[in-house]
Design an enzyme around this catalytic site. Structure first.
Site, PDB file in Angstrom:
ATOM      1  N   LYS A 272     -65.525  58.231 -74.919  1.00  0.00           N
ATOM      2  CA  LYS A 272     -65.940  59.611 -74.100  1.00  0.00           C
ATOM      3  C   LYS A 272     -66.910  60.500 -74.838  1.00  0.00           C
ATOM      4  O   LYS A 272     -67.968  60.966 -74.168  1.00  0.00           O
ATOM      5  CB  LYS A 272     -64.583  60.481 -73.609  1.00  0.00           C
ATOM      6  CG  LYS A 272     -63.834  59.577 -72.621  1.00  0.00           C
ATOM      7  CD  LYS A 272     -62.545  60.369 -72.351  1.00  0.00           C
ATOM      8  CE  LYS A 272     -61.559  59.640 -71.590  1.00  0.00           C
ATOM      9  NZ  LYS A 272     -60.000  60.272 -71.250  1.00  0.00           N
TER      10      LYS A 272
ATOM     11  N   ASP B 156     -61.241  66.217 -65.612  1.00  0.00           N
ATOM     12  CA  ASP B 156     -60.394  64.921 -65.356  1.00  0.00           C
ATOM     13  C   ASP B 156     -60.235  64.796 -63.518  1.00  0.00           C
ATOM     14  O   ASP B 156     -59.916  63.938 -62.912  1.00  0.00           O
ATOM     15  CB  ASP B 156     -59.181  64.720 -65.948  1.00  0.00           C
ATOM     16  CG  ASP B 156     -59.339  63.901 -67.108  1.00  0.00           C
ATOM     17  OD1 ASP B 156     -59.943  62.821 -67.132  1.00  0.00           O
ATOM     18  OD2 ASP B 156     -58.549  64.241 -67.938  1.00  0.00           O
TER      19      ASP B 156
ATOM     20  N   GLN C 254     -56.177  64.573 -73.224  1.00  0.00           N
ATOM     21  CA  GLN C 254     -56.141  63.010 -73.129  1.00  0.00           C
ATOM     22  C   GLN C 254     -54.606  62.902 -72.722  1.00  0.00           C
ATOM     23  O   GLN C 254     -53.662  63.271 -73.692  1.00  0.00           O
ATOM     24  CB  GLN C 254     -56.478  62.602 -74.542  1.00  0.00           C
ATOM     25  CG  GLN C 254     -56.376  61.057 -74.604  1.00  0.00           C
ATOM     26  CD  GLN C 254     -57.096  60.317 -73.440  1.00  0.00           C
ATOM     27  OE1 GLN C 254     -58.280  60.737 -73.184  1.00  0.00           O
ATOM     28  NE2 GLN C 254     -56.585  59.229 -72.899  1.00  0.00           N
TER      29      GLN C 254
HETATM   30  C1  BQF Z   1     -63.660  49.008 -70.146  1.00  0.00           C
HETATM   31  C2  BQF Z   1     -56.475  55.212 -69.151  1.00  0.00           C
HETATM   32  C3  BQF Z   1     -54.340  54.316 -68.850  1.00  0.00           C
HETATM   33  C4  BQF Z   1     -53.832  55.415 -69.585  1.00  0.00           C
HETATM   34  C5  BQF Z   1     -54.366  56.728 -70.102  1.00  0.00           C
HETATM   35  C6  BQF Z   1     -64.067  51.394 -70.369  1.00  0.00           C
HETATM   36  C7  BQF Z   1     -62.028  52.973 -70.480  1.00  0.00           C
HETATM   37  C8  BQF Z   1     -61.291  51.952 -70.207  1.00  0.00           C
HETATM   38  C9  BQF Z   1     -61.911  50.422 -70.190  1.00  0.00           C
HETATM   39  C10 BQF Z   1     -61.653  54.352 -70.575  1.00  0.00           C
HETATM   40  C11 BQF Z   1     -58.003  55.104 -69.247  1.00  0.00           C
HETATM   41  C12 BQF Z   1     -58.577  54.081 -68.666  1.00  0.00           C
HETATM   42  C13 BQF Z   1     -58.722  56.074 -69.981  1.00  0.00           C
HETATM   43  C14 BQF Z   1     -63.076  50.286 -70.263  1.00  0.00           C
HETATM   44  C15 BQF Z   1     -60.280  56.160 -70.052  1.00  0.00           C
HETATM   45  C16 BQF Z   1     -60.038  53.970 -68.628  1.00  0.00           C
HETATM   46  O1  BQF Z   1     -64.701  48.642 -70.524  1.00  0.00           O
HETATM   47  O2  BQF Z   1     -62.971  48.432 -69.100  1.00  0.00           O
HETATM   48  C17 BQF Z   1     -63.559  52.571 -70.571  1.00  0.00           C
HETATM   49  O3  BQF Z   1     -62.102  54.832 -71.640  1.00  0.00           O
HETATM   50  N1  BQF Z   1     -60.608  54.809 -69.907  1.00  0.00           N
HETATM   51  C18 BQF Z   1     -57.981  57.300 -70.587  1.00  0.00           C
HETATM   52  O4  BQF Z   1     -58.659  58.252 -71.053  1.00  0.00           O
HETATM   53  O5  BQF Z   1     -56.533  57.321 -70.642  1.00  0.00           O
HETATM   54  C19 BQF Z   1     -55.868  56.391 -69.950  1.00  0.00           C
HETATM   55  C20 BQF Z   1     -55.819  54.170 -68.790  1.00  0.00           C
END
Ligand code: BQF
Length: 296
Positions: free
Chosen positions: A54, A121, A98
Site C-alpha cells: 500500500k 477501507d 490494517q
Molecule cells: C495480488 C487481505 C485477507 C486479510 C487481510 C495484491 C494484495 C493482495 C494480493 C493486497 C488483503 C488482500 C489486503 C495481490 C490487501 C488484498 O497481486 O494478488 C495486493 O495487498 N491486499 C489487506 O490489507 O488485508 C487483508 C486479505
C-alpha cells in the site's frame, strides 16, 4: 470455452496511472498531494506485506503516506488515541488500520472511531449504511475493486444471477448489496452462500450462476463441475500454501481450482494478480475522493 483473464494487475495499474495524472494536476496548481496513513499493530508477516504494498502504491501515484507501526502490546485505548490524532490532522486524508488486529482489540471499536470521510477501507458503519441505501459515500475497497473490474471489462450484470460464496462484512455482504441495490451495475439477482450452506446446495447454486464470486478462504473450494459453461468467475480468496521451491517458501492460490475452471468459464480472475491489486487501487481512489471532498 477457454476463459479470458480479468487482469486485475493491469487494471489496477491503469487506475493508478489515472490517479497519478490527477495528483500531478494538483501539484501543478501548488496544492499538497493526498495523504494516506496506515496503522499496523503487531508483527503479522502478511500484514507487513500488505502495508508495504500500500505504501509503495502511494509513492507510485505521488501520495504522501505514513506507516505507523505500533507494538503488538498496544492497548485498544492507545490505538484509539492514534486514530483520533489522525482524525483531527487536517493534513491526513485517508486512514486505515490494517487487519487482523491482535486478539485484545475489538476491530469494530476501531472501525467506528475513524471519521467516516477519512475511512480509506470503507468499513465504517455509516459508509456501509450509505452504500446499502445507494447514497454517495466511500465504498469498501474490495467490493469496489470487483465492481470496477466488472465495469471496465464491460461484463453484463443486469438481470444476471450472481452467486456469492462467503458473507464476510468486508467482501461477501457488501458485494451482495452492490450487485442488487439498483443502478448500474447493480441490477443482478443475488444468492449468498455461507458456512451453513450444504456443499450440495452450494454446487447447485453455482451451477445456476452467470457470475460466481468466491470469498471464503478455502483452496480448491470451487471446482469445474460447479461452474456453468461461459460463467464469469471472480476469486477473492488469498491462501498461502507451502511451496519449498519458492524463495519465500509459499505461493498464493485462490479458492477456485483455476486451471480446470478456466477451461469452462468465459472470464476468470487469477490469484495473484486479480482482485488483490484492485483492492489496493480502490484504497487510493477512496483517499483521493476524501482529499477532494475536503478541498472543495
Ligand atoms: C495480488 C487481505 C485477507 C486479510 C487481510 C495484491 C494484495 C493482495 C494480493 C493486497 C488483503 C488482500 C489486503 C495481490 C490487501 C488484498 O497481486 O494478488 C495486493 O495487498 N491486499 C489487506 O490489507 O488485508 C487483508 C486479505
Amino acid at each position: 470455452m477457454k476463459a479470458k483473464i480479468l487482469d486485475g494487475k493491469k487494471t489496477a495499474q491503469d487506475i493508478r496511472n489515472e490517479i497519478k495524472a490527477e495528483v500531478d494536476q494538483l501539484r501543478s496548481r501548488g496544492l499538497r498531494p493526498p495523504h494516506l496513513v496506515a496503522i499496523l499493530v503487531g508483527d503479522n508477516p502478511a500484514s507487513h506485506t500488505y502495508v508495504r504494498g500500500k505504501m509503495r502504491a502511494c509513492a507510485e501515484v505521488g501520495f504522501d503516506s505514513t506507516n505507523k507501526h505500533l507494538p503488538a502490546s498496544t492497548t485498544e485505548q492507545e490505538l484509539l488515541g492514534w486514530v483520533k490524532t489522525y482524525n483531527e490532522d487536517p493534513l491526513v486524508d485517508g486512514i486505515l488500520v490494517q487487519m487482523p488486529l491482535p486478539e485484545h482489540i475489538v476491530p469494530q471499536n476501531i472501525t467506528k472511531t475513524i471519521v467516516p470521510h477519512k475511512d480509506a477501507d470503507g468499513f465504517h458503519p455509516l459508509n456501509v449504511g450509505l452504500m446499502t441505501l445507494n447514497f454517495p459515500g466511500i465504498l469498501s475497497a474490495t467490493p469496489a475493486g470487483i465492481m470496477e473490474l466488472i465495469d471496465r471489462y464491460e461484463i453484463p450484470t443486469k438481470g444476471k444471477h450472481v452467486v456469492i460464496a462467503g458473507r464476510s462484512r468486508i467482501v461477501g455482504r457488501p458485494i451482495s448489496i452492490l450487485m442488487s441495490r439498483g443502478g448500474q451495475p447493480g441490477e443482478a439477482t443475488v444468492t449468498i452462500c455461507h458456512r451453513y450452506t450444504p456443499p450440495e446446495l452450494l454446487k447447485q447454486m453455482c451451477l445456476q450462476a452467470d457470475i460466481v464470486i468466491v470469498a471464503v478462504g478455502k483452496p480448491g473450494l470451487i471446482t469445474a463441475d460447479m461452474i456453468k459453461e461461459d460463467a464469469v468467475v471472480i476469486d477473492v480468496g488469498i491462501n498461502r500454501i507451502e511451496a519449498p521451491e519458492k524463495k519465500s517458501g509459499y505461493r498464493l492460490v485462490g479458492d477456485v481450482d483455476f486451471d480446470a475452471v478456466a477451461e469452462k468459464a468465459s472470464y476468470i480472475t487469477p490469484v495473484p494478480g486479480g482482485v488483490g491489486p484492485m483492492t489496493v487501487a480502490m484504497l487510493l481512489s477512496n483517499t483521493l475522493h476524501s482529499y477532494k471532498r475536503s478541498h472543495g
